[in-house]
Design a protein around this motif. Structure first.
Motif, PDB file in Angstrom:
ATOM      1  N   ILE A  53       0.847  -1.198   0.000  1.00 36.77           N
ATOM      2  CA  ILE A  53       0.000   0.000   0.000  1.00 36.77           C
ATOM      3  C   ILE A  53       0.884   1.250   0.000  1.00 36.77           C
ATOM      4  CG2 ILE A  53      -1.620   1.381   1.377  1.00 36.77           C
ATOM      5  CD1 ILE A  53      -2.933  -1.288   2.185  1.00 36.77           C
ATOM      6  N   ALA A  54       1.857   1.288   0.897  1.00 38.16           N
ATOM      7  CA  ALA A  54       2.759   2.447   0.970  1.00 38.16           C
ATOM      8  C   ALA A  54       3.512   2.633  -0.339  1.00 38.16           C
ATOM      9  CB  ALA A  54       3.738   2.291   2.128  1.00 38.16           C
ATOM     10  N   PHE A  55       4.038   1.544  -0.898  1.00 41.94           N
ATOM     11  CA  PHE A  55       4.816   1.639  -2.133  1.00 41.94           C
ATOM     12  C   PHE A  55       3.946   2.033  -3.324  1.00 41.94           C
ATOM     13  CE2 PHE A  55       8.676  -1.245  -0.978  1.00 41.94           C
ATOM     14  CZ  PHE A  55       9.010  -0.378   0.054  1.00 41.94           C
ATOM     15  N   THR A  56       2.684   1.577  -3.343  1.00 39.25           N
ATOM     16  CA  THR A  56       1.760   1.999  -4.399  1.00 39.25           C
ATOM     17  C   THR A  56       1.526   3.504  -4.292  1.00 39.25           C
ATOM     18  OG1 THR A  56       0.672  -0.164  -4.420  1.00 39.25           O
ATOM     19  CG2 THR A  56      -0.534   1.650  -5.424  1.00 39.25           C
ATOM     20  N   CYS A  57       1.330   3.983  -3.087  1.00 39.72           N
ATOM     21  CA  CYS A  57       1.085   5.416  -2.869  1.00 39.72           C
ATOM     22  C   CYS A  57       2.315   6.269  -3.158  1.00 39.72           C
ATOM     23  CB  CYS A  57       0.610   5.660  -1.440  1.00 39.72           C
ATOM     24  SG  CYS A  57      -1.063   5.047  -1.105  1.00 39.72           S
ATOM     25  N   ASN A  58       3.500   5.716  -2.974  1.00 41.68           N
ATOM     26  CA  ASN A  58       4.716   6.509  -3.180  1.00 41.68           C
ATOM     27  C   ASN A  58       4.843   7.043  -4.604  1.00 41.68           C
ATOM     28  OD1 ASN A  58       5.672   6.387  -0.567  1.00 41.68           O
ATOM     29  ND2 ASN A  58       6.962   4.596  -0.957  1.00 41.68           N
ATOM     30  N   GLN A  59       4.344   6.305  -5.575  1.00 40.51           N
ATOM     31  CA  GLN A  59       4.522   6.734  -6.965  1.00 40.51           C
ATOM     32  C   GLN A  59       3.726   8.014  -7.274  1.00 40.51           C
ATOM     33  OE1 GLN A  59       7.100   4.845  -7.949  1.00 40.51           O
ATOM     34  NE2 GLN A  59       6.631   3.696  -6.087  1.00 40.51           N
ATOM     35  N   PRO A  60       2.404   8.049  -7.035  1.00 39.22           N
ATOM     36  CA  PRO A  60       1.682   9.304  -7.265  1.00 39.22           C
ATOM     37  C   PRO A  60       2.106  10.404  -6.297  1.00 39.22           C
ATOM     38  CG  PRO A  60       0.205   7.619  -6.411  1.00 39.22           C
ATOM     39  CD  PRO A  60       1.511   6.949  -6.693  1.00 39.22           C
ATOM     40  N   ARG A  61       2.478  10.011  -5.101  1.00 37.32           N
ATOM     41  CA  ARG A  61       2.961  10.984  -4.110  1.00 37.32           C
ATOM     42  C   ARG A  61       4.198  11.708  -4.637  1.00 37.32           C
ATOM     43  NH1 ARG A  61       3.090  11.811   1.273  1.00 37.32           N
ATOM     44  NH2 ARG A  61       5.100  12.337   2.171  1.00 37.32           N
TER      45      ARG A  61
END
Length: 170
Positions: A53-61
């Protein structure tokens, strides 16, 4: 193919983050709010669902931060509670909503540090298409696969839910 814009990249990330949140909600219901599913993983040497979840969010973040001229800033990968998971998705969506960059930003060069004194330089467009989006999908699919392996009743419709509003009957 339509020319890519900052808004089209932002829209892609937003719709797929909605998918991630949907998958999380289905898993939460399936496991009756038992947060231990956040520690499930496909293989011993792979990172758990919460980290995905964190790594998925890191890209758009990091796309949003880059658009704002700020350095990459990854989330804490140790997502061990539903509150953390939902907060990661929500905060990422807020960052995406704050993007106020012109499409010319996609022509700018950016440096991506890979660690161990290695880096690559890419145009903004290549940064999004060759680095962020593939990484985004990798972690989103891994999260989906972990849930499938754990018995969560999800299928392709859950993963491709961004197309559901376009379905027609006839």
């Amino acid at each position: 193919m339509q020319s890519q814009t900052v808004d089209s990249i932002k829209s892609l990330f937003q719709s797929r983050l909605a998918t991630l949140e949907h998958l999380l909600k289905v898993a939460q219901a399936h496991f009756c709010d038992d947060e231990s599913f956040l520690q499930k993983r496909i293989a011993a040497d792979m990172l758990p669902f919460g980290t995905q979840i964190a790594f998925t969010c890191n890209q758009p973040r990091n796309f949003a931060l880059w658009c704002d001229g700020k350095p990459a800033n990854n989330l804490d990968p140790n997502v061990t509670s539903l509150a953390q998971a939902y907060e990661s998705i929500s905060n990422t969506n807020e960052l995406l909503l704050s993007i106020n960059a012109e499409d010319t930003k996609l022509a700018e060069m950016t440096r991506i540090d890979l660690g161990q004194n290695l880096y690559i330089e890419l145009s903004g467009s290549a940064y999004a298409n060759e680095f962020l989006i593939p990484n985004f999908y990798f972690h989103l699919v891994t999260a989906y696969d972990i849930l499938r392996m754990a018995g969560v009743p999800i299928g392709k419709r859950d993963y491709m839910m961004h197309l559901v509003p376009l379905i027609k009957q006839g």
